[in-house]
Write a protein that holds these residues in place. Sequence first.
Motif, PDB file in Angstrom:
ATOM      1  N   CYS A  50       0.720  -1.228  -0.113  1.00 20.99           N
ATOM      2  CA  CYS A  50       0.071   0.022   0.018  1.00 20.99           C
ATOM      3  C   CYS A  50       0.867   1.166  -0.060  1.00 20.99           C
ATOM      4  O   CYS A  50       1.770   1.188   0.575  1.00 20.99           O
ATOM      5  CB  CYS A  50      -0.867   0.043   1.075  1.00 20.99           C
ATOM      6  SG  CYS A  50      -2.189  -1.389   1.228  1.00 20.99           S
ATOM      7  N   SER A  55      -3.075   7.002  -2.703  1.00 21.98           N
ATOM      8  CA  SER A  55      -4.135   6.366  -2.799  1.00 21.98           C
ATOM      9  C   SER A  55      -4.242   4.852  -3.198  1.00 21.98           C
ATOM     10  O   SER A  55      -5.200   4.588  -3.868  1.00 21.98           O
ATOM     11  CB  SER A  55      -5.128   7.280  -3.408  1.00 21.98           C
ATOM     12  OG  SER A  55      -5.483   8.409  -2.780  1.00 21.98           O
ATOM     13  N   GLN A  56      -2.884   4.264  -3.121  1.00 21.11           N
ATOM     14  CA  GLN A  56      -2.762   2.736  -3.551  1.00 21.11           C
ATOM     15  C   GLN A  56      -3.204   1.853  -2.310  1.00 21.11           C
ATOM     16  O   GLN A  56      -2.622   1.966  -1.278  1.00 21.11           O
ATOM     17  CB  GLN A  56      -1.539   2.517  -4.215  1.00 21.11           C
ATOM     18  CG  GLN A  56      -1.166   1.032  -4.602  1.00 21.11           C
ATOM     19  CD  GLN A  56       0.044   0.786  -5.010  1.00 21.11           C
ATOM     20  OE1 GLN A  56       0.432   1.400  -5.921  1.00 21.11           O
ATOM     21  NE2 GLN A  56       0.634  -0.004  -4.319  1.00 21.11           N
ATOM     22  N   PHE A  57      -3.968   1.143  -2.279  1.00 21.54           N
ATOM     23  CA  PHE A  57      -4.451   0.138  -1.358  1.00 21.54           C
ATOM     24  C   PHE A  57      -4.777  -1.347  -1.936  1.00 21.54           C
ATOM     25  O   PHE A  57      -5.693  -1.199  -2.650  1.00 21.54           O
ATOM     26  CB  PHE A  57      -5.504   0.555  -0.541  1.00 21.54           C
ATOM     27  CG  PHE A  57      -5.538   1.980   0.058  1.00 21.54           C
ATOM     28  CD1 PHE A  57      -4.797   1.931   1.464  1.00 21.54           C
ATOM     29  CD2 PHE A  57      -5.954   3.026  -0.408  1.00 21.54           C
ATOM     30  CE1 PHE A  57      -4.650   3.447   1.963  1.00 21.54           C
ATOM     31  CE2 PHE A  57      -5.795   4.195   0.155  1.00 21.54           C
ATOM     32  CZ  PHE A  57      -5.094   4.098   1.557  1.00 21.54           C
ATOM     33  N   ARG A  58      -3.630  -2.190  -1.710  1.00 19.73           N
ATOM     34  CA  ARG A  58      -3.626  -3.603  -2.182  1.00 19.73           C
ATOM     35  C   ARG A  58      -3.970  -4.586  -1.135  1.00 19.73           C
ATOM     36  O   ARG A  58      -3.314  -4.373  -0.071  1.00 19.73           O
ATOM     37  CB  ARG A  58      -2.529  -3.867  -3.256  1.00 19.73           C
ATOM     38  CG  ARG A  58      -2.552  -2.564  -4.086  1.00 19.73           C
ATOM     39  CD  ARG A  58      -3.629  -2.659  -5.252  1.00 19.73           C
ATOM     40  NE  ARG A  58      -3.532  -1.395  -5.911  1.00 19.73           N
ATOM     41  CZ  ARG A  58      -2.949  -1.049  -7.299  1.00 19.73           C
ATOM     42  NH1 ARG A  58      -2.094  -2.320  -7.542  1.00 19.73           N
ATOM     43  NH2 ARG A  58      -3.134   0.225  -7.760  1.00 19.73           N
ATOM     44  N   VAL A 124      -7.339  -4.942  -5.751  1.00 18.41           N
ATOM     45  CA  VAL A 124      -7.559  -3.527  -5.774  1.00 18.41           C
ATOM     46  C   VAL A 124      -8.503  -3.199  -4.828  1.00 18.41           C
ATOM     47  O   VAL A 124      -9.579  -3.040  -5.163  1.00 18.41           O
ATOM     48  CB  VAL A 124      -7.784  -2.860  -7.109  1.00 18.41           C
ATOM     49  CG1 VAL A 124      -7.470  -1.297  -6.953  1.00 18.41           C
ATOM     50  CG2 VAL A 124      -6.612  -3.601  -8.051  1.00 18.41           C
ATOM     51  N   ASP A 128      -8.823   2.227  -3.092  1.00 10.61           N
ATOM     52  CA  ASP A 128      -7.692   2.612  -3.866  1.00 10.61           C
ATOM     53  C   ASP A 128      -8.239   3.401  -5.111  1.00 10.61           C
ATOM     54  O   ASP A 128      -9.188   3.241  -6.064  1.00 10.61           O
ATOM     55  CB  ASP A 128      -7.082   1.233  -4.763  1.00 10.61           C
ATOM     56  CG  ASP A 128      -6.176   1.392  -5.430  1.00 10.61           C
ATOM     57  OD1 ASP A 128      -5.919   2.161  -6.465  1.00 10.61           O
ATOM     58  OD2 ASP A 128      -4.981   0.796  -5.098  1.00 10.61           O
ATOM     59  N   THR A 130      -6.284   4.976  -7.387  1.00 11.22           N
ATOM     60  CA  THR A 130      -5.227   5.374  -8.456  1.00 11.22           C
ATOM     61  C   THR A 130      -5.647   5.497  -9.857  1.00 11.22           C
ATOM     62  O   THR A 130      -4.969   5.881 -10.782  1.00 11.22           O
ATOM     63  CB  THR A 130      -4.125   4.276  -8.378  1.00 11.22           C
ATOM     64  OG1 THR A 130      -4.639   2.905  -8.347  1.00 11.22           O
ATOM     65  CG2 THR A 130      -3.514   4.465  -6.903  1.00 11.22           C
ATOM     66  N   GLU A 161     -13.306   4.027  -8.009  1.00 11.63           N
ATOM     67  CA  GLU A 161     -13.416   2.945  -7.000  1.00 11.63           C
ATOM     68  C   GLU A 161     -14.146   1.503  -7.410  1.00 11.63           C
ATOM     69  O   GLU A 161     -14.133   0.624  -6.989  1.00 11.63           O
ATOM     70  CB  GLU A 161     -14.437   3.291  -5.692  1.00 11.63           C
ATOM     71  CG  GLU A 161     -13.728   4.317  -4.925  1.00 11.63           C
ATOM     72  CD  GLU A 161     -14.783   4.685  -3.644  1.00 11.63           C
ATOM     73  OE1 GLU A 161     -15.860   4.051  -3.553  1.00 11.63           O
ATOM     74  OE2 GLU A 161     -14.193   5.358  -2.850  1.00 11.63           O
ATOM     75  N   LYS A 166     -10.314   0.299 -12.618  1.00  4.84           N
ATOM     76  CA  LYS A 166      -9.321  -0.285 -12.033  1.00  4.84           C
ATOM     77  C   LYS A 166      -8.559  -1.381 -12.781  1.00  4.84           C
ATOM     78  O   LYS A 166      -7.454  -1.430 -12.871  1.00  4.84           O
ATOM     79  CB  LYS A 166      -9.546  -0.916 -10.589  1.00  4.84           C
ATOM     80  CG  LYS A 166     -10.176  -0.172  -9.440  1.00  4.84           C
ATOM     81  CD  LYS A 166     -10.683  -0.633  -8.149  1.00  4.84           C
ATOM     82  CE  LYS A 166     -10.950   0.287  -7.297  1.00  4.84           C
ATOM     83  NZ  LYS A 166     -11.373  -0.236  -6.060  1.00  4.84           N
TER      84      LYS A 166
END
Length: 567
Positions: A50, A55-58, A124, A128, A130, A161, A166
């Motif tokens: 992350c 704003s990257q959340f994996r 993703v 997130d 991105t 979102e 994504k």
Amino acid sequence: METLKTHQQYVIGLDFGSDSVRALVVNAGTGKEISSSVVNYPRWMKGLYCQPEQSQFRHHPQDYQDAMTLAIKDVLSTVSSSVTSSIVGVGVDTTGSTPAPIDENGTILALLPEFENNPNAMFVLWKDHTSVTKADLINELAHSGTFTDYTRYIGGVYSSEWFWAKAAWVSEQDEQIAKRAYSWVELCDWIPAILSGNQHPQKLRRSICAAGHKAMWHDSWSGLPDQAFLSAISPTLDGIREHMFSQVFTSDQAAGYLSKEWAEKLGLPEGIAIAIGEFDCHMGAVGAGAGANDLVKVIGTSTCDILMVTADEVGDRTIHGICGQVEGSAMPELLALEAGQSAFGDMYAWFKNVLMWPLQAYVERNPDFSLIAEEIASDLLPMLSEAAEQQGIDYYTPVAMDWLNGRRTPFANQRLKGAVCDLNLGSASPAIFSALVESTAHGAKAIVDCFIEQDVPVERVIAIGGIAQKSPYVMQMCADVIGREIIVVESEQCCALGAAIFAAVVAGVYPNTKAAQSVMASPVRQAYLPNPEVQAMRVKRYATYRQLGQYMEQLAEFHQSQERGNV
């Protein structure tokens, strides 16, 4: 330990949240919640994969499998073997949109050795953002007149979102992922698929919930958007439509039956029914006992709001500014309208982290004070809530904007930012916290107004989730700002309870979801009534909030024009 005095049937509801998975064992015949367990995702808790500043959340798929296994084993350890042997079904809900790339066998790419540490090969997470430029492109294409307007039934605006933004963004950032990805899958579809051994793309059953709200599925254009539209989003999506799906299912239908492999891993009976998955908020509405014209707010790190209505109440109309109108995405016989806020509890957590930073930096240099810091951190938000409640809100209290993670509803815009204004030298921490809480309540009111202004009736407001259960201060603030009674239900695991209700239906315990809900749904815990003495002030402060929002939208447009080189 629960024992089996007479022949009874039990079900498990699995709720995959942002930080953890919850497993709930429920007596299908009475609705009694027997036992539950919560297990955090180990890699996620370490902050792996992350980059919050981008704003990257994996989420790594192994996190889901490991945490689910531990949660189910833990919850089964608290019940008797006779209860375990009488479990007849499993239901699943997850966050969403949380998609991941899969190969031609249906394996998430991150589970392959060559991609195991590649964030682009993972799920993703919903928050997130991105892919915001891809969401912009999808909206431009849909509204260009060249293609069908595929945003028609999702409020008119596609969000970063969601599924296609994504998939396209990640594929363009990573050539190896684009080459290897055969298709993409939502988390709520993948969990039931692996449990039943049906993860192969030709066997994997997709939910109407994820498809309709996030992937622009609709019967009027024969399912998913056509290939020309998808290719216009990104060349990396060329040919993907034929690798996706042509059927969707409601959660009162089976995704399959528990495989021998997973039965042995989990300690459950082989062959029990696995329900089609849904997003957490939709199943939370079912678990809360909601029906037509009930607006259910699932309040956690963000909110997801579900308003179910009969199809006749909407007819041929499309409701603007929301996150989709999909028949059967919650209760199978009702049309579910989805909305939400991109940050709610995350707002409070952000402020806590801001206040804690000096102490955390001090502890790094002086480790002996770590226990004190932990105690302060755990007590900080309750202390702020108590002080803010005592201080109250007046015309001099700061005003805040709840868009720290963008805006989901009305009209999704993930470029928007939060704000706190009207500060002065007397603005102490409790006053700022009051403004932040009020801003989340203002965001909640904006959603109610979005429905009411489009002649969609809202008869009851029901709140579920951790904040609804644990913070009377926040809930009273919401009741005062919205100007409506807010009902909080008893269950602390309402989303998992909704999943368990669907498990009971697919297992044949009940003939339909409404019958199961009438027995198993959570009762009401308490109600918060708006205080009439503060209504005039609340109306004026809400008007100030709306005005601040207009300025923040103009600022976002200015920043976007700078990015494009126009300024």
